[in-house]
Design a protein around this motif. Structure first.
Motif, PDB file in Angstrom:
ATOM      1  N   GLY A  52       0.885  -1.219  -0.130  1.00 17.44           N
ATOM      2  CA  GLY A  52      -0.091  -0.142  -0.020  1.00 17.44           C
ATOM      3  C   GLY A  52       0.813   1.275   0.098  1.00 17.44           C
ATOM      4  N   TYR A  53       1.896   1.360   0.760  1.00 15.03           N
ATOM      5  CA  TYR A  53       2.695   2.241   0.817  1.00 15.03           C
ATOM      6  C   TYR A  53       3.410   2.664  -0.477  1.00 15.03           C
ATOM      7  N   VAL A  54       3.892   1.461  -1.057  1.00 13.48           N
ATOM      8  CA  VAL A  54       4.725   1.774  -2.282  1.00 13.48           C
ATOM      9  C   VAL A  54       3.767   2.280  -3.422  1.00 13.48           C
ATOM     10  N   LEU A  55       2.579   1.823  -3.533  1.00 11.78           N
ATOM     11  CA  LEU A  55       1.543   2.133  -4.587  1.00 11.78           C
ATOM     12  C   LEU A  55       1.136   3.613  -4.181  1.00 11.78           C
ATOM     13  N   ALA A  56       1.106   3.883  -2.746  1.00 12.96           N
ATOM     14  CA  ALA A  56       0.872   5.513  -2.597  1.00 12.96           C
ATOM     15  C   ALA A  56       1.723   6.235  -3.184  1.00 12.96           C
ATOM     16  N   VAL A  57       3.174   5.776  -2.865  1.00 16.05           N
ATOM     17  CA  VAL A  57       4.420   6.783  -3.286  1.00 16.05           C
ATOM     18  C   VAL A  57       4.141   6.739  -5.214  1.00 16.05           C
ATOM     19  N   SER A  58       3.740   5.630  -5.659  1.00 12.36           N
ATOM     20  CA  SER A  58       3.941   5.477  -7.141  1.00 12.36           C
ATOM     21  C   SER A  58       2.847   6.478  -7.583  1.00 12.36           C
ATOM     22  N   GLY A  60       1.180   9.084  -6.155  1.00 18.24           N
ATOM     23  CA  GLY A  60       1.581  10.358  -5.814  1.00 18.24           C
ATOM     24  C   GLY A  60       2.540  10.842  -7.081  1.00 18.24           C
ATOM     25  N   LEU A  61       3.563  10.031  -7.153  1.00 20.58           N
ATOM     26  CA  LEU A  61       4.526  10.578  -8.178  1.00 20.58           C
ATOM     27  C   LEU A  61       3.944  10.910  -9.503  1.00 20.58           C
ATOM     28  N   GLY A  62       3.084   9.814  -9.657  1.00 21.86           N
ATOM     29  CA  GLY A  62       2.374   9.697 -11.068  1.00 21.86           C
ATOM     30  C   GLY A  62       1.558  11.103 -11.082  1.00 21.86           C
ATOM     31  N   THR A  63       0.834  11.584 -10.009  1.00 18.63           N
ATOM     32  CA  THR A  63       0.229  12.606 -10.168  1.00 18.63           C
ATOM     33  C   THR A  63       1.238  13.946 -10.276  1.00 18.63           C
ATOM     34  N   ILE A  64       2.311  13.942  -9.483  1.00 18.12           N
ATOM     35  CA  ILE A  64       3.056  15.210  -9.626  1.00 18.12           C
ATOM     36  C   ILE A  64       3.954  15.428 -10.884  1.00 18.12           C
ATOM     37  N   PHE A  65       4.205  14.141 -11.419  1.00 23.54           N
ATOM     38  CA  PHE A  65       4.938  14.239 -12.693  1.00 23.54           C
ATOM     39  C   PHE A  65       4.299  13.964 -14.028  1.00 23.54           C
ATOM     40  N   ASN A  66       3.052  14.105 -13.723  1.00 19.07           N
ATOM     41  CA  ASN A  66       2.021  13.642 -14.840  1.00 19.07           C
ATOM     42  C   ASN A  66       2.265  12.541 -15.560  1.00 19.07           C
ATOM     43  N   GLU A  67       2.914  11.371 -14.863  1.00 20.38           N
ATOM     44  CA  GLU A  67       2.952   9.985 -15.563  1.00 20.38           C
ATOM     45  C   GLU A  67       4.273   9.780 -16.204  1.00 20.38           C
ATOM     46  N   ASP A  74      14.206  10.414 -11.561  1.00 14.16           N
ATOM     47  CA  ASP A  74      14.909  11.283 -11.172  1.00 14.16           C
ATOM     48  C   ASP A  74      14.627  11.403  -9.701  1.00 14.16           C
ATOM     49  N   TRP A  75      13.398  11.628  -9.369  1.00 15.86           N
ATOM     50  CA  TRP A  75      13.012  12.130  -7.919  1.00 15.86           C
ATOM     51  C   TRP A  75      13.335  11.036  -6.991  1.00 15.86           C
ATOM     52  N   LEU A  76      13.053   9.753  -7.507  1.00 13.39           N
ATOM     53  CA  LEU A  76      13.423   8.689  -6.672  1.00 13.39           C
ATOM     54  C   LEU A  76      14.904   8.216  -6.404  1.00 13.39           C
ATOM     55  N   THR A  77      15.567   8.811  -7.313  1.00 14.92           N
ATOM     56  CA  THR A  77      17.254   8.277  -7.296  1.00 14.92           C
ATOM     57  C   THR A  77      17.915   9.331  -6.947  1.00 14.92           C
ATOM     58  N   ASN A  78      17.454  10.910  -6.872  1.00 17.79           N
ATOM     59  CA  ASN A  78      18.339  11.664  -6.388  1.00 17.79           C
ATOM     60  C   ASN A  78      18.346  11.868  -5.015  1.00 17.79           C
ATOM     61  N   ILE A  79      19.341  12.293  -4.181  1.00 16.54           N
ATOM     62  CA  ILE A  79      19.300  12.999  -3.060  1.00 16.54           C
ATOM     63  C   ILE A  79      18.413  13.765  -2.491  1.00 16.54           C
ATOM     64  N   HIS A  80      17.473  13.361  -1.522  1.00 25.70           N
ATOM     65  CA  HIS A  80      16.438  14.361  -1.018  1.00 25.70           C
ATOM     66  C   HIS A  80      17.154  14.888   0.143  1.00 25.70           C
ATOM     67  N   LEU A 105       6.588  12.326   2.107  1.00 25.27           N
ATOM     68  CA  LEU A 105       7.377  13.123   1.429  1.00 25.27           C
ATOM     69  C   LEU A 105       6.528  13.746   0.302  1.00 25.27           C
ATOM     70  N   VAL A 106       5.952  12.433  -0.685  1.00 21.87           N
ATOM     71  CA  VAL A 106       5.158  12.665  -1.627  1.00 21.87           C
ATOM     72  C   VAL A 106       3.933  13.497  -1.190  1.00 21.87           C
ATOM     73  N   ALA A 107       3.330  13.191  -0.248  1.00 20.89           N
ATOM     74  CA  ALA A 107       1.994  13.641  -0.069  1.00 20.89           C
ATOM     75  C   ALA A 107       2.065  15.165   0.351  1.00 20.89           C
ATOM     76  N   ALA A 108       3.272  15.418   1.020  1.00 19.07           N
ATOM     77  CA  ALA A 108       3.736  16.918   1.371  1.00 19.07           C
ATOM     78  C   ALA A 108       4.183  17.639   0.021  1.00 19.07           C
ATOM     79  N   GLU A 109       4.754  16.941  -0.951  1.00 17.87           N
ATOM     80  CA  GLU A 109       5.033  17.734  -2.288  1.00 17.87           C
ATOM     81  C   GLU A 109       3.701  17.681  -3.117  1.00 17.87           C
ATOM     82  N   ARG A 110       2.694  17.040  -2.674  1.00 19.71           N
ATOM     83  CA  ARG A 110       1.305  17.275  -3.508  1.00 19.71           C
ATOM     84  C   ARG A 110       0.354  18.060  -2.610  1.00 19.71           C
ATOM     85  N   ASN A 111       0.902  18.629  -1.421  1.00 23.36           N
ATOM     86  CA  ASN A 111       0.346  19.620  -0.740  1.00 23.36           C
ATOM     87  C   ASN A 111      -0.909  18.844   0.031  1.00 23.36           C
ATOM     88  N   LEU A 112      -0.784  17.647   0.440  1.00 24.64           N
ATOM     89  CA  LEU A 112      -1.876  16.894   1.013  1.00 24.64           C
ATOM     90  C   LEU A 112      -1.727  17.114   2.321  1.00 24.64           C
TER      91      LEU A 112
END
Length: 112
Positions: A52-58, A60-67, A74-80, A105-112
């Motif tokens: 469930g958490y992996v899918l939530a990340v996926s 969320g990132l799909g929403t942020i980066f328009n799939e 890049d977001w997943l592999t660069n130092i945060h 972090l993904v939720a925060a970047e989505r302003n949720l």
């Protein structure tokens, strides 16, 4: 849900041992490998929660980066800066708290 997890792992280009770590299994674990091959169902609540958490990340990132796969990777592999390592490295730490932190972090970047 499990098929979506496998699809996400393929999208993120994760090898089997990385998939096992996301599910909370040690590298090369027999039971985890059987699960990834679809020979046994995800029975424990821990594995279901991790998926469930992996899918939530996926999602969320799909929403942020328009799939778009490249910026998602890049977001997943660069130092945060909040993690001091990449989100993917953090999740591969193997503990549930790592998955929760990245989902947060993904939720925060989505302003949720």
């Amino acid at each position: 849900m499990f098929d979506a997890f496998i699809n996400t792992c393929q999208r993120w280009r994760l090898e089997r041992n990385s998939q096992l770590r996301l599910l909370g299994f040690p590298e090369g674990d027999f039971l985890g490998s059987q699960l990834l091959m679809g020979r046994v169902p995800a029975r424990t609540q821990d594995v279901k929660d991790r998926i469930g958490y992996v899918l939530a990340v996926s999602l969320g990132l799909g929403t942020i980066f328009n799939e778009a796969v490249a910026p998602e990777l890049d977001w997943l592999t660069n130092i945060h800066p909040k993690l001091r390592e990449s989100p993917l490295q953090h999740m591969l730490g193997g503990r549930m708290i790592h998955l929760i932190a990245v989902a947060g972090l993904v939720a925060a970047e989505r302003n949720l």
